[in-house]
Enzyme design. Structure first.
Site, PDB file in Angstrom:
ATOM      1  N   SER A  54       5.823 -12.944 -35.829  1.00 52.07           N
ATOM      2  CA  SER A  54       5.319 -11.594 -36.143  1.00 52.07           C
ATOM      3  C   SER A  54       3.968 -11.256 -35.527  1.00 52.07           C
ATOM      4  O   SER A  54       3.488 -10.130 -35.712  1.00 52.07           O
ATOM      5  CB  SER A  54       5.244 -11.404 -37.663  1.00 52.07           C
ATOM      6  OG  SER A  54       6.524 -11.239 -38.202  1.00 52.07           O
ATOM      7  N   LYS A  57       3.667  -8.042 -33.633  1.00 56.74           N
ATOM      8  CA  LYS A  57       3.383  -6.734 -34.218  1.00 56.74           C
ATOM      9  C   LYS A  57       2.011  -6.185 -33.827  1.00 56.74           C
ATOM     10  O   LYS A  57       1.745  -4.999 -34.024  1.00 56.74           O
ATOM     11  CB  LYS A  57       3.537  -6.811 -35.740  1.00 56.74           C
ATOM     12  CG  LYS A  57       5.004  -6.978 -36.134  1.00 56.74           C
ATOM     13  CD  LYS A  57       5.189  -7.386 -37.574  1.00 56.74           C
ATOM     14  CE  LYS A  57       6.697  -7.538 -37.863  1.00 56.74           C
ATOM     15  NZ  LYS A  57       6.989  -8.393 -39.003  1.00 56.74           N
ATOM     16  N   SER A 109       3.676  -7.062 -42.756  1.00 56.16           N
ATOM     17  CA  SER A 109       4.566  -7.590 -41.727  1.00 56.16           C
ATOM     18  C   SER A 109       5.988  -7.063 -41.859  1.00 56.16           C
ATOM     19  O   SER A 109       6.963  -7.791 -41.628  1.00 56.16           O
ATOM     20  CB  SER A 109       4.568  -9.130 -41.759  1.00 56.16           C
ATOM     21  OG  SER A 109       4.951  -9.660 -40.515  1.00 56.16           O
ATOM     22  N   LYS A 213      -3.281 -11.220 -37.424  1.00 58.32           N
ATOM     23  CA  LYS A 213      -1.871 -11.070 -37.799  1.00 58.32           C
ATOM     24  C   LYS A 213      -1.236 -12.440 -37.954  1.00 58.32           C
ATOM     25  O   LYS A 213      -1.392 -13.313 -37.101  1.00 58.32           O
ATOM     26  CB  LYS A 213      -1.119 -10.266 -36.723  1.00 58.32           C
ATOM     27  CG  LYS A 213       0.338  -9.992 -37.085  1.00 58.32           C
ATOM     28  CD  LYS A 213       0.437  -9.007 -38.230  1.00 58.32           C
ATOM     29  CE  LYS A 213       1.855  -8.925 -38.808  1.00 58.32           C
ATOM     30  NZ  LYS A 213       2.193 -10.107 -39.642  1.00 58.32           N
TER      31      LYS A 213
END
Length: 358
Positions: A54, A57, A109, A213
């Site tokens: 993720s 992202k 997320s 992140k």
């Protein structure tokens, strides 16, 4: 025109000068980068392509933010709602501001949020991944390819620790992105509860943290991109497949802040050398160790005859001992305001970052 702009203004540096790191990390791949200069301070297999989960992202968020559509309402599709993995629990045909989706993407997320963003901004999932790969090429992310906006494992979905550090350094120059990634919580008007940030480095473990992140899949393992700022220096850390990522990042940050200080090597403006006036087109800041500072020297190489651009007087080279560190352009005079601004904006687009101080 492209060649002309690069010749006049590009600052190049040699990232191979590194202090001997006395740290170790659990990660299979890791990097610590100075966000302002792009200098790599520490790396461990940082240039190898890898699954990134993720942390993908970050790219999705910055494209959405730069689209200029944050205030638009997004109608959520069935495809978005049915996306597997982490979710902010969107409902089909729900209408929600794109801005809220970006917060849900970065803080919680949400894979459903990623697809909703992609369909709205890119016209389709496929159209958005095209934008992601164009942006990656623009930023110089040469070990990266994206096939989705959320980071679920894919055969052609990968990046490297170094590329992700480039991306995060770029994204953190955007005020809105900084606000989103640095938020501990956010509440959408479409919800009666707030979304809390999963990045515990920011919310619990490390006070200097400014954003980041998280990511995880079984194949990719734990991945983490983070940023931290102390004493005017902002660093970006990336770990991929790292069982102990929270401690890895704190260890790298503290080592970086302890060993390096940001030094102004050059101030924009007119200078005089050997009775001749010249113009330095930008401020230059660079992270150096105390040992490097004591061994730092610079030399101006003046062109005997002008190359393509008549205003280019030569190149100033900074060295640490006998090792090249970076080069900057030296001009005969400051370009006319409108032309200078045009060059500034063009190079910012060309490199994905603006090398001028504001």
């Amino acid at each position: 025109m492209v060649f002309l702009v690069i010749v006049i203004f590009q600052l190049s540096f040699t990232p191979s000068i590194q202090a001997a790191p006395d740290i170790s990390v659990s990660a299979e791949h890791a990097v610590l980068m100075d966000a302002k200069s792009g200098r790599v301070l520490y790396e461990k297999k940082a240039y190898d392509p890898s699954l990134i989960a993720s942390t993908t992202k970050i790219m999705t968020a910055i494209i959405a933010i730069e689209s200029g559509k944050l205030d638009e309402k997004v109608k959520v599709s069935e495809r978005a709602v049915r996306t597997e993995g982490s979710s902010i629990y969107l409902t089909e045909k729900e209408k929600i501001p794109l801005k809220d989706l970006v917060y849900g993407l970065m803080l919680r997320s949400g894979n459903d949020s990623a697809v909703a963003i992609a369909e709205h901004v890119g016209g389709s999932l496929e159209g958005f991944t095209y934008l992601m790969n164009q942006k990656a090429e623009w930023l110089g992310m040469n070990a990266s390819h994206f096939e989705n906006p959320h980071g679920l494992d894919g055969e052609t979905h990968y990046s490297s620790a170094y590329d992700l550090a480039l991306l995060m350094s770029y994204a953190m120059k955007n005020k809105t992105f900084r606000e989103v990634t640095g938020s501990e919580s956010y509440q959408s008007q479409n919800r009666d509860y707030p979304w809390r940030n999963k990045n515990k480095l920011l919310t619990m473990y490390y006070d200097p943290a400014t954003g980041g992140k998280t990511g995880y899949t079984k194949k990719a393992g734990r991945s983490l991109v983070s940023s931290a700022e102390k004493n005017g220096m902002e660093l970006v850390a990336v770990t991929l497949n790292a069982p102990d990522d929270w401690n890895d990042h704190q260890r790298m940050f503290e080592w970086g802040f302890d060993h390096f200080k940001t030094v102004q090597l050059q101030k924009q403006g007119a200078v005089e050398a050997n009775g001749q006036r010249y113009y330095l087109p930008r401020d230059v800041f660079f992270p150096l160790t105390d040992e490097e500072r004591s061994d730092l020297q610079s030399t101006f190489y003046r062109y005997s005859s002008p190359p393509i651009e008549q205003n280019l007087a030569g190149v100033r080279e900074f060295m640490v001992g006998q090792t090249p560190l970076l080069k900057t352009a030296v001009l005969y005079k400051r370009p006319a305001g409108s032309v200078f601004t045009e060059y500034k904006n063009f190079l910012g687009h060309l490199l994905g970052v603006s090398p001028w101080s504001t």
